[in-house]
Design an enzyme around this catalytic site. Structure first.
Site, PDB file in Angstrom:
ATOM      1  N   LYS A  46       0.846  -1.206   0.000  1.00  0.00           N
ATOM      2  CA  LYS A  46       0.000   0.000   0.000  1.00  0.00           C
ATOM      3  C   LYS A  46       0.880   1.255   0.000  1.00  0.00           C
ATOM      4  O   LYS A  46       0.679   2.165  -0.799  1.00  0.00           O
ATOM      5  CB  LYS A  46      -0.877   0.008   1.244  1.00  0.00           C
ATOM      6  N   ASN A  47       1.898   1.263   0.859  1.00  0.00           N
ATOM      7  CA  ASN A  47       2.675   2.490   1.054  1.00  0.00           C
ATOM      8  C   ASN A  47       3.720   2.720  -0.023  1.00  0.00           C
ATOM      9  O   ASN A  47       4.406   3.742  -0.010  1.00  0.00           O
ATOM     10  CB  ASN A  47       3.299   2.503   2.451  1.00  0.00           C
ATOM     11  N   ARG A  67      -0.484  14.487  12.750  1.00  0.00           N
ATOM     12  CA  ARG A  67       0.024  14.306  11.382  1.00  0.00           C
ATOM     13  C   ARG A  67       0.311  15.642  10.691  1.00  0.00           C
ATOM     14  O   ARG A  67      -0.261  15.959   9.661  1.00  0.00           O
ATOM     15  CB  ARG A  67      -0.933  13.461  10.544  1.00  0.00           C
ATOM     16  N   PRO A  68       1.130  16.503  11.249  1.00  0.00           N
ATOM     17  CA  PRO A  68       1.447  17.802  10.627  1.00  0.00           C
ATOM     18  C   PRO A  68       2.149  17.592   9.288  1.00  0.00           C
ATOM     19  O   PRO A  68       2.682  16.507   9.018  1.00  0.00           O
ATOM     20  CB  PRO A  68       2.370  18.459  11.633  1.00  0.00           C
ATOM     21  N   ILE A  69       2.127  18.637   8.474  1.00  0.00           N
ATOM     22  CA  ILE A  69       2.827  18.557   7.171  1.00  0.00           C
ATOM     23  C   ILE A  69       3.795  19.729   7.025  1.00  0.00           C
ATOM     24  O   ILE A  69       4.137  20.131   5.914  1.00  0.00           O
ATOM     25  CB  ILE A  69       1.809  18.537   6.001  1.00  0.00           C
ATOM     26  N   ASP A  70       4.263  20.247   8.157  1.00  0.00           N
ATOM     27  CA  ASP A  70       5.177  21.406   8.128  1.00  0.00           C
ATOM     28  C   ASP A  70       6.433  21.142   7.299  1.00  0.00           C
ATOM     29  O   ASP A  70       6.880  22.001   6.527  1.00  0.00           O
ATOM     30  CB  ASP A  70       5.549  21.830   9.548  1.00  0.00           C
ATOM     31  N   ARG A 101      -5.488  10.932   4.142  1.00  0.00           N
ATOM     32  CA  ARG A 101      -4.647  12.099   4.364  1.00  0.00           C
ATOM     33  C   ARG A 101      -3.345  12.020   3.562  1.00  0.00           C
ATOM     34  O   ARG A 101      -2.752  13.033   3.229  1.00  0.00           O
ATOM     35  CB  ARG A 101      -4.339  12.287   5.829  1.00  0.00           C
ATOM     36  N   ASP A 132       4.426   0.638  12.145  1.00  0.00           N
ATOM     37  CA  ASP A 132       3.195  -0.016  11.685  1.00  0.00           C
ATOM     38  C   ASP A 132       3.067  -1.437  12.222  1.00  0.00           C
ATOM     39  O   ASP A 132       1.998  -2.033  12.134  1.00  0.00           O
ATOM     40  CB  ASP A 132       3.132  -0.047  10.152  1.00  0.00           C
ATOM     41  N   ARG A 142      -8.611  -0.644   4.819  1.00  0.00           N
ATOM     42  CA  ARG A 142      -7.763   0.356   4.151  1.00  0.00           C
ATOM     43  C   ARG A 142      -6.417  -0.257   3.789  1.00  0.00           C
ATOM     44  O   ARG A 142      -5.789   0.160   2.818  1.00  0.00           O
ATOM     45  CB  ARG A 142      -7.531   1.561   5.084  1.00  0.00           C
ATOM     46  N   CYS A 183      -5.290  12.325  12.259  1.00  0.00           N
ATOM     47  CA  CYS A 183      -6.059  11.088  12.126  1.00  0.00           C
ATOM     48  C   CYS A 183      -5.974  10.390  13.476  1.00  0.00           C
ATOM     49  O   CYS A 183      -5.520  10.946  14.469  1.00  0.00           O
ATOM     50  CB  CYS A 183      -5.480  10.223  11.013  1.00  0.00           C
TER      51      CYS A 183
HETATM   52  C1  EPZ Z   1       4.036   6.950   6.246  1.00  0.00           C
HETATM   53  O1  EPZ Z   1       3.271   7.952   6.881  1.00  0.00           O
HETATM   54  C2  EPZ Z   1       3.136   5.723   6.139  1.00  0.00           C
HETATM   55  N1  EPZ Z   1       1.965   6.029   5.315  1.00  0.00           N
HETATM   56  C3  EPZ Z   1       2.686   5.306   7.546  1.00  0.00           C
HETATM   57  O2  EPZ Z   1       1.896   4.122   7.414  1.00  0.00           O
HETATM   58  C4  EPZ Z   1       3.946   4.967   8.357  1.00  0.00           C
HETATM   59  O3  EPZ Z   1       3.550   4.634   9.680  1.00  0.00           O
HETATM   60  C5  EPZ Z   1       4.866   6.194   8.394  1.00  0.00           C
HETATM   61  O4  EPZ Z   1       5.185   6.604   7.041  1.00  0.00           O
HETATM   62  C6  EPZ Z   1       6.168   5.894   9.125  1.00  0.00           C
HETATM   63  O5  EPZ Z   1       6.814   4.816   8.516  1.00  0.00           O
HETATM   64  C7  EPZ Z   1       2.101   6.003   3.961  1.00  0.00           C
HETATM   65  O6  EPZ Z   1       3.170   5.755   3.420  1.00  0.00           O
HETATM   66  C8  EPZ Z   1       0.860   6.271   3.178  1.00  0.00           C
HETATM   67  P1  EPZ Z   1       6.081  10.363   8.408  1.00  0.00           P
HETATM   68  P2  EPZ Z   1       3.812   9.498   6.919  1.00  0.00           P
HETATM   69  O7  EPZ Z   1       5.933  11.603   7.611  1.00  0.00           O
HETATM   70  O8  EPZ Z   1       4.500   9.800   5.655  1.00  0.00           O
HETATM   71  C9  EPZ Z   1       5.890  13.670  11.819  1.00  0.00           C
HETATM   72  C10 EPZ Z   1       0.051   2.734   7.770  1.00  0.00           C
HETATM   73  O9  EPZ Z   1      -0.446   2.209   8.784  1.00  0.00           O
HETATM   74  N2  EPZ Z   1       5.850  14.669  10.747  1.00  0.00           N
HETATM   75  O10 EPZ Z   1       7.335   9.560   8.302  1.00  0.00           O
HETATM   76  O11 EPZ Z   1       2.689  10.358   7.351  1.00  0.00           O
HETATM   77  C11 EPZ Z   1       4.610  12.840  11.878  1.00  0.00           C
HETATM   78  O12 EPZ Z   1       3.604  13.510  12.602  1.00  0.00           O
HETATM   79  C12 EPZ Z   1       0.521   4.169   7.814  1.00  0.00           C
HETATM   80  O13 EPZ Z   1       0.207   2.155   6.664  1.00  0.00           O
HETATM   81  C13 EPZ Z   1       5.923  16.021  11.078  1.00  0.00           C
HETATM   82  O14 EPZ Z   1       6.001  16.385  12.244  1.00  0.00           O
HETATM   83  O15 EPZ Z   1       4.873   9.373   8.111  1.00  0.00           O
HETATM   84  C14 EPZ Z   1       5.076  11.586  12.571  1.00  0.00           C
HETATM   85  O16 EPZ Z   1       5.077  11.789  13.974  1.00  0.00           O
HETATM   86  C15 EPZ Z   1       0.303   4.813   9.191  1.00  0.00           C
HETATM   87  N3  EPZ Z   1       5.890  16.943  10.083  1.00  0.00           N
HETATM   88  C16 EPZ Z   1       6.517  11.425  12.072  1.00  0.00           C
HETATM   89  O17 EPZ Z   1       6.908  12.703  11.545  1.00  0.00           O
HETATM   90  C17 EPZ Z   1       5.798  16.589   8.750  1.00  0.00           C
HETATM   91  O18 EPZ Z   1       5.788  17.489   7.888  1.00  0.00           O
HETATM   92  C18 EPZ Z   1       6.668  10.385  10.970  1.00  0.00           C
HETATM   93  O19 EPZ Z   1       5.775  10.734   9.943  1.00  0.00           O
HETATM   94  C19 EPZ Z   1       5.727  15.208   8.442  1.00  0.00           C
HETATM   95  C20 EPZ Z   1       5.767  14.268   9.444  1.00  0.00           C
END
Ligand code: EPZ
Length: 417
Positions: free
Chosen positions: A22-23, A121-124, A92, A305, A397, A116
């Site tokens: 999926k990812n 889940r910030p996107i900063d 998201r 995960d 999902r 979620c």
């Molecule tokens: C991806 O999410 C995966 N989703 C997640 O899988 C997975 O748990 C995660 O990576 C970590 O491996 C997909 O690929 C669709 P991150 P993502 O950005 O990209 C913080 C599942 O169950 N952060 O690495 O959202 C964030 O809040 C899902 O399949 C910021 O602060 O993960 C988190 O605490 C769940 N600012 C940490 O970083 C940002 O701009 C890791 O998030 C971006 C992230």
């Protein structure tokens, strides 16, 4: 909303073919937008999140054909800059379309994905990096409007190896003028798959899988066919289904290298695991060993995960285990549901202390998120009596036909509604 009912106590025995990841497929589907060409993607899993991404691509004008596990996308007719809000809310991670749309047409309007079940889940980091590449980004009234006359490659240092931010930057930099270097990039295997797809489509990217990724902007793209990598989290989940039921399951179509952190911990917990080229056999132990400490970390550390599925297993281990969730803010919601089944779990912030009990007992439970929901079903496979898991849409999902496959492996399980 659908619920799953499990009668615990059956050993799971048999073979399972692990689906595409999926990812990996989600960012790859976003990437098909960039070149305006035709992409044929194989090994696409049949999941709700993939359905949402398909709807998004159609809504912005792409032609799509989907037959079984193959998806064909022609992104030439793309004619919209707006990602439908209701679809972003459903998934998201559609935020990675920002990078792809900025590459393709230089503009995108997308609603804030919001938090979620597992955290804010910030996107900063996504937005900061896109601005560094030259995008003008306006955030107002819950929407993000990004545009550019042409992105310019640059050096980007990520504060944290965010998977999504790394992917968004790769997608945005693919057609940027000049070279982009991402430092402290996420090293997940799904990012290597994205690099491999993009390079087959005409991009010039190197370093995925390491913490430094280099993207040289290109302007010409070609049609491409691509085979999605196997899903390491789905594989790990079925491994735990065997470990928790004293089962004997053979997983086909896996990538052993991606499973190392999971294999090590499941061996420590007492499972016998044999690996071959792209298959793995796991025999669950009579007695499950506790594990002193599991810390979830970015790849190649133990995957966040897999935290919930592993907690289900450790709930019936001999002794006390500790899990530290370092990646997400609030990813222990399944603990309260496992406690309803008799687990002895105490949560201190982002640390869970699991004191193994002899046996869980079946109970009415509710899935709060994708991996937490899967962990409740795993717990139900071993619990004494009947376990009900509500809100199985969370599970659908990320797991293809989960209850059907578990039934085929010998579980006494059915879905209602
Ligand atoms: C991806 O999410 C995966 N989703 C997640 O899988 C997975 O748990 C995660 O990576 C970590 O491996 C997909 O690929 C669709 P991150 P993502 O950005 O990209 C913080 C599942 O169950 N952060 O690495 O959202 C964030 O809040 C899902 O399949 C910021 O602060 O993960 C988190 O605490 C769940 N600012 C940490 O970083 C940002 O701009 C890791 O998030 C971006 C992230």
């Amino acid at each position: 909303m659908g619920k799953i009912i499990v009668e615990g106590g059956n050993k799971l025995v048999g073979e399972i073919n692990i689906s595409g990841a999926k990812n990996a497929v989600l960012p790859i589907l976003a990437a098909t937008v960039i070149g305006g060409k035709q992409s044929t993607i194989f090994n696409v899993p049949n999941l709700k999140d993939v359905d949402v991404m398909e709807k998004i691509l159609i809504s912005i004008g792409c032609n799509i054909k989907r037959i079984d596990k193959m998806m064909w996308i022609d992104s030439k007719p793309l004619d919209s800059i707006r990602i439908p809000e209701e679809l972003v809310r459903e998934m998201r991670s559609s935020i990675i379309l920002m990078g792809a749309m900025l590459s393709r047409i230089g503009e995108v309007i997308v609603s804030y994905p919001g938090g979620c079940e597992i955290g804010p889940r910030p996107i900063d980091m996504h937005l900061k990096a896109l601005r560094e590449l030259g995008a003008e980004i306006e955030e107002s009234h819950g929407y993000i409007h990004a545009k550019t006359k042409g992105l310019i490659g640059c050096e980007i240092q990520l504060d944290y190896p965010s998977v999504g931010a790394t992917e968004n930057i790769m997608l945005a930099a693919t057609k940027a003028k000049g070279t982009t270097v991402i430092r402290n990039a996420a090293r997940e295997p799904e990012i290597v798959d994205l690099q491999n797809y993009l390079n087959k489509a005409g991009a010039r990217i190197s370093g995925a899988g390491t913490s430094v990724i280099i993207i040289e902007g290109v302007s010409k793209f070609n049609d491409v066919t691509f085979n999605t990598m196997s899903d390491r989290i789905v594989a790990g989940t079925y491994m735990i289904a065997s470990a928790i039921t004293e089962g004997e399951i053979i997983l086909k179509n896996v990538i052993i290298d991606h499973l190392q952190a999971i294999i090590v911990k499941l061996r420590e917990a007492g499972s016998l695991i044999y690996t071959d080229n792209n298959s793995l056999k796991i025999i669950g132990p009579k007695n499950i060993n506790s594990i002193d400490m599991i810390q979830t970390l970015p790849y190649p550390g133990f995957p966040t995960d897999m935290q919930a599925p592993m907690m289900a297993l450790l709930s019936i281990a001999n002794g006390t285990s500790i899990i530290s969730e370092t990646v997400f803010e609030n990813r222990f919601k399944h603990a309260e549901e496992l406690i309803r089944m008799g687990a002895n779990i105490k949560i201190f912030g982002k640390v869970a202390i699991i004191k193994g009990v002899k046996e869980l007992t079946g109970a009415k439970t509710t899935a709060k998120d994708l991996r937490g929901g899967a962990s409740l079903i795993l717990a139900g496979l071993s619990a004494k009596g009947t376990t009900e898991v509500e809100n199985v849409y969370h599970i659908e999902r990320g797991y293809e036909d989960f209850h059907i496959e578990l039934k085929r492996l010998g579980a006494n399980i059915k879905k209602i509604g």
